[in-house]
Design an enzyme around this catalytic site. Structure first.
Site, PDB file in Angstrom:
ATOM      1  N   ASP A 147       1.528   5.095   1.616  1.00  0.00           N
ATOM      2  CA  ASP A 147       1.209   6.045   2.674  1.00  0.00           C
ATOM      3  C   ASP A 147       1.707   7.416   2.250  1.00  0.00           C
ATOM      4  O   ASP A 147       2.775   7.543   1.660  1.00  0.00           O
ATOM      5  CB  ASP A 147       1.897   5.631   3.975  1.00  0.00           C
ATOM      6  CG  ASP A 147       1.494   4.229   4.388  1.00  0.00           C
ATOM      7  OD1 ASP A 147       0.320   4.043   4.722  1.00  0.00           O
ATOM      8  OD2 ASP A 147       2.342   3.322   4.326  1.00  0.00           O
ATOM      9  N   ASP A 155       0.855  -1.193   0.000  1.00  0.00           N
ATOM     10  CA  ASP A 155       0.000   0.000   0.000  1.00  0.00           C
ATOM     11  C   ASP A 155       0.888   1.239   0.000  1.00  0.00           C
ATOM     12  O   ASP A 155       2.107   1.139   0.129  1.00  0.00           O
ATOM     13  CB  ASP A 155      -0.938   0.008   1.210  1.00  0.00           C
ATOM     14  CG  ASP A 155      -0.175  -0.211   2.507  1.00  0.00           C
ATOM     15  OD1 ASP A 155       0.959   0.280   2.627  1.00  0.00           O
ATOM     16  OD2 ASP A 155      -0.723  -0.879   3.412  1.00  0.00           O
ATOM     17  N   ASP A 210       9.781   4.341  12.648  1.00  0.00           N
ATOM     18  CA  ASP A 210      10.472   3.230  13.301  1.00  0.00           C
ATOM     19  C   ASP A 210      11.861   2.957  12.731  1.00  0.00           C
ATOM     20  O   ASP A 210      12.871   3.142  13.405  1.00  0.00           O
ATOM     21  CB  ASP A 210       9.591   1.967  13.340  1.00  0.00           C
ATOM     22  CG  ASP A 210       8.931   1.621  12.014  1.00  0.00           C
ATOM     23  OD1 ASP A 210       9.237   2.289  11.004  1.00  0.00           O
ATOM     24  OD2 ASP A 210       8.128   0.670  11.978  1.00  0.00           O
TER      25      ASP A 210
HETATM   26  P1  ATP Z   1       3.849  -2.284   4.742  1.00  0.00           P
HETATM   27  O1  ATP Z   1       2.817  -1.312   4.265  1.00  0.00           O
HETATM   28  O2  ATP Z   1       4.541  -3.026   3.697  1.00  0.00           O
HETATM   29  O3  ATP Z   1       3.317  -3.149   5.817  1.00  0.00           O
HETATM   30  P2  ATP Z   1       5.045   0.037   5.888  1.00  0.00           P
HETATM   31  O4  ATP Z   1       6.457   0.353   6.247  1.00  0.00           O
HETATM   32  O5  ATP Z   1       4.400   0.924   4.903  1.00  0.00           O
HETATM   33  O6  ATP Z   1       5.010  -1.467   5.454  1.00  0.00           O
HETATM   34  P3  ATP Z   1       2.876   0.652   7.623  1.00  0.00           P
HETATM   35  O7  ATP Z   1       2.382  -0.125   8.792  1.00  0.00           O
HETATM   36  O8  ATP Z   1       2.028   0.810   6.431  1.00  0.00           O
HETATM   37  O9  ATP Z   1       4.268   0.008   7.242  1.00  0.00           O
HETATM   38  O10 ATP Z   1       3.300   2.077   8.181  1.00  0.00           O
HETATM   39  C1  ATP Z   1       3.706   3.136   7.339  1.00  0.00           C
HETATM   40  C2  ATP Z   1       4.882   3.871   7.927  1.00  0.00           C
HETATM   41  O11 ATP Z   1       4.506   4.444   9.191  1.00  0.00           O
HETATM   42  C3  ATP Z   1       6.084   3.000   8.244  1.00  0.00           C
HETATM   43  O12 ATP Z   1       6.893   2.839   7.121  1.00  0.00           O
HETATM   44  C4  ATP Z   1       6.761   3.791   9.323  1.00  0.00           C
HETATM   45  O13 ATP Z   1       7.493   4.862   8.796  1.00  0.00           O
HETATM   46  C5  ATP Z   1       5.589   4.371  10.093  1.00  0.00           C
HETATM   47  N1  ATP Z   1       5.194   3.484  11.205  1.00  0.00           N
HETATM   48  C6  ATP Z   1       4.260   2.506  11.181  1.00  0.00           C
HETATM   49  N2  ATP Z   1       4.161   1.889  12.357  1.00  0.00           N
HETATM   50  C7  ATP Z   1       5.048   2.488  13.175  1.00  0.00           C
HETATM   51  C8  ATP Z   1       5.422   2.315  14.527  1.00  0.00           C
HETATM   52  N3  ATP Z   1       4.851   1.376  15.285  1.00  0.00           N
HETATM   53  N4  ATP Z   1       6.380   3.129  15.024  1.00  0.00           N
HETATM   54  C9  ATP Z   1       6.940   4.086  14.272  1.00  0.00           C
HETATM   55  N5  ATP Z   1       6.641   4.295  13.002  1.00  0.00           N
HETATM   56  C10 ATP Z   1       5.715   3.510  12.436  1.00  0.00           C
HETATM   57 MG    MG Z   2       2.379   0.836   4.299  1.00  0.00          MG
END
Ligand code: ATP
Ligand code: MG
Length: 453
Positions: free
Chosen positions: A75, A73, A148
């Site tokens: 963001d 996805d 993170d």
């Molecule tokens: P994916 O969508 O493939 O699961 P993602 O890295 O995009 O991976 P998401 O859960 O969609 O993960 O979160 C988007 C972004 O928000 C992350 O890349 C990170 O920068 C931030 N983020 C998400 N969860 C946390 C957390 N628990 N602590 C700090 N930052 C976070």
């Molecule tokens: Mg994501």
């Protein structure tokens, strides 16, 4: 005066903390094309920009294409506040309590828009030090620092086609390193789910954890017990149902973390007589799940969980010395296992219902009344129950459990043929069904029932 000095100190601390060097990565270096991103994502960014705000793609939407993976996805991060985003983008809704976000809807698809946030010392924390609310808006630098991992904090600007990097994330990405931003101990304590996220990205990218990111995991993993079971369920599905289940299982075991998601299953893995059988089923389930996703098939959490909890369920039944449980007993045992699992990963009601149906079908598919075969094959849950039978047959075959494998393969063969057969063929198949697996009509019992009724 004291208060003024304190405020000035805070400001100074914040200024020092947030003065982070910016590295800009130009298009010829990162080689991402603007066209690799969904048109809708670009449209949202454009709309925010037209209204005078800044907006970037961030997180997995930048990380994954840079790693040669397809992003799950996208963001978007912006300096517009949720209410302002709502006004600019009509098909959107403000969600979340812990973090307030905007979801933009395009049919089933959702794009997340988050306002830049800052990490403050006076955030709302639980008694265990976990941040429970964090809605302080901030600058892009602050937003980068509160994320993170460094590889998750890269901001892509589609207009200029550049990546903004405040945390050396691009360096880590090219060196295949997963590194927490800031002090790892503190960051895990603020949100222990980051431990599971580290494992998820490890499994997904095949990168390595930076030593300082890896070191505290063992000691701090027990903090996962303070995370809500609903959030752990979400994390479970991201870990196992997004195409990297096999690698995830290996990593969760390597870091001794599986027990925080599946304690009953993990307990069996540590018992000598049950370890191999349980592990084989888990591995086969992960293999099949990844394979299905790879060819674009759907996977259901219920099927996966039915498999992961199958042996705890079976052991409960044999522990009770009840090898031929009645229908109500099967459901009763299933409910006991699911209630225990609920405390770790809260499953939606339809999922736990479906798991029970899959398990129940294992008994119905094994011992049938001739008159019911037709009914069973038309059940909505038949396909899942039958697939589960195949899974069990595969595991028994792998383990060279000759008798079990033979019995299961006979059943698989019967139901495979039966579901595609016409009426006549079905009659013949029933005649050939192993006698020991047929339940004969109990005429006497029926008569008694009739007279009493
Ligand atoms: P994916 O969508 O493939 O699961 P993602 O890295 O995009 O991976 P998401 O859960 O969609 O993960 O979160 C988007 C972004 O928000 C992350 O890349 C990170 O920068 C931030 N983020 C998400 N969860 C946390 C957390 N628990 N602590 C700090 N930052 C976070
Ligand atoms: Mg994501």
């Amino acid at each position: 005066l004291k208060r003024v000095i304190q405020a000035a100190k805070r400001l100074l601390k914040r200024a020092i903390k947030t003065k982070v060097p910016l590295v800009t990565i130009p298009a010829q270096q990162h080689q991402l094309s603007k066209h690799a991103f969904q048109r809708r994502v670009l449209e949202i960014i454009q709309a925010l920009k037209n209204a005078g705000y800044h907006a970037y793609i961030v997180g997995g939407g930048v990380r994954d294409p840079l790693c040669g993976l397809i992003a799950k996805d996208f963001d978007i991060a912006t300096d517009a506040h949720p209410e302002q985003v709502r006004k600019i983008i009509r098909n959107s809704r403000i969600i979340g309590r812990r973090f307030r976000l905007i979801h933009v809807f395009f049919g089933k698809e959702v794009i997340e828009v988050a306002t830049f946030r800052a990490q403050h010392d006076n955030q709302h924390r639980s008694e265990h030090g976990i941040v429970v609310r964090d809605n302080t808006y901030g600058t892009i630098e602050e937003d980068a620092l509160r994320r993170d991992f460094t590889i998750n904090a890269l901001y892509y600007d589609p207009d200029k086609q550049i990546i903004l990097d405040y945390v050396n994330g691009y360096y880590d990405l090219t060196n295949k390193i997963i590194r927490l931003i800031g002090n790892p101990q503190e960051r895990y304590r603020e949100d222990p789910v980051r431990i599971l996220r580290a494992i998820r990205f490890l499994a997904k990218t095949g990168f390595k954890l930076a030593p300082e990111t890896e070191a505290p995991i063992k000691k701090l993993a027990p903090l996962l017990s303070h995370i809500s079971a609903a959030r752990l369920y979400d994390e479970f599905s991201k870990l196992f149902l997004t195409g990297h289940a096999q690698a995830t299982l290996i990593q969760l075991q390597a870091y001794d973390l599986l027990k925080w998601l599946f304690p009953a299953t993990t307990a069996l893995l540590s018992e000598e007589k049950n370890a191999v059988e349980t592990l084989t089923l888990l591995q086969q389930t992960c293999f099949d799940t990844d394979a299905r996703l790879q060819i674009g098939k759907r996977v259901t959490p219920a099927f996966f969980l039915a498999a992961f909890l199958w042996f705890p369920f079976q052991h409960l039944i044999s522990h009770e010395g009840n090898n031929y449980p009645r229908q109500d007993q099967i459901y009763q045992y299933a409910k006991m296992i699911l209630a225990a699992q609920h405390r770790h990963t809260t499953m939606p009601a339809y999922v736990s219902q479906f798991i029970q149906e899959i398990w129940f079908l294992q008994y119905r598919l094994a011992r049938i009344r001739p008159s019911q075969a037709e009914y069973i094959v038309n059940l909505r849950t038949f396909r899942a129950g039958f697939d589960f039978l195949i899974l069990r047959a595969k595991v028994a075959t792998t383990l060279k459990q000759t008798n079990e494998a033979k019995t299961l393969n006979v059943l698989v063969d019967f139901w495979e043929k039966y579901q595609h057969a016409d009426e006549n063929e079905r009659k013949i198949l029933i005649k050939q069904f192993p006698k020991s697996n047929l339940i004969k009509r109990n005429k006497r019992k029926r008569k008694v029932n009739k007279s009493t009724s």
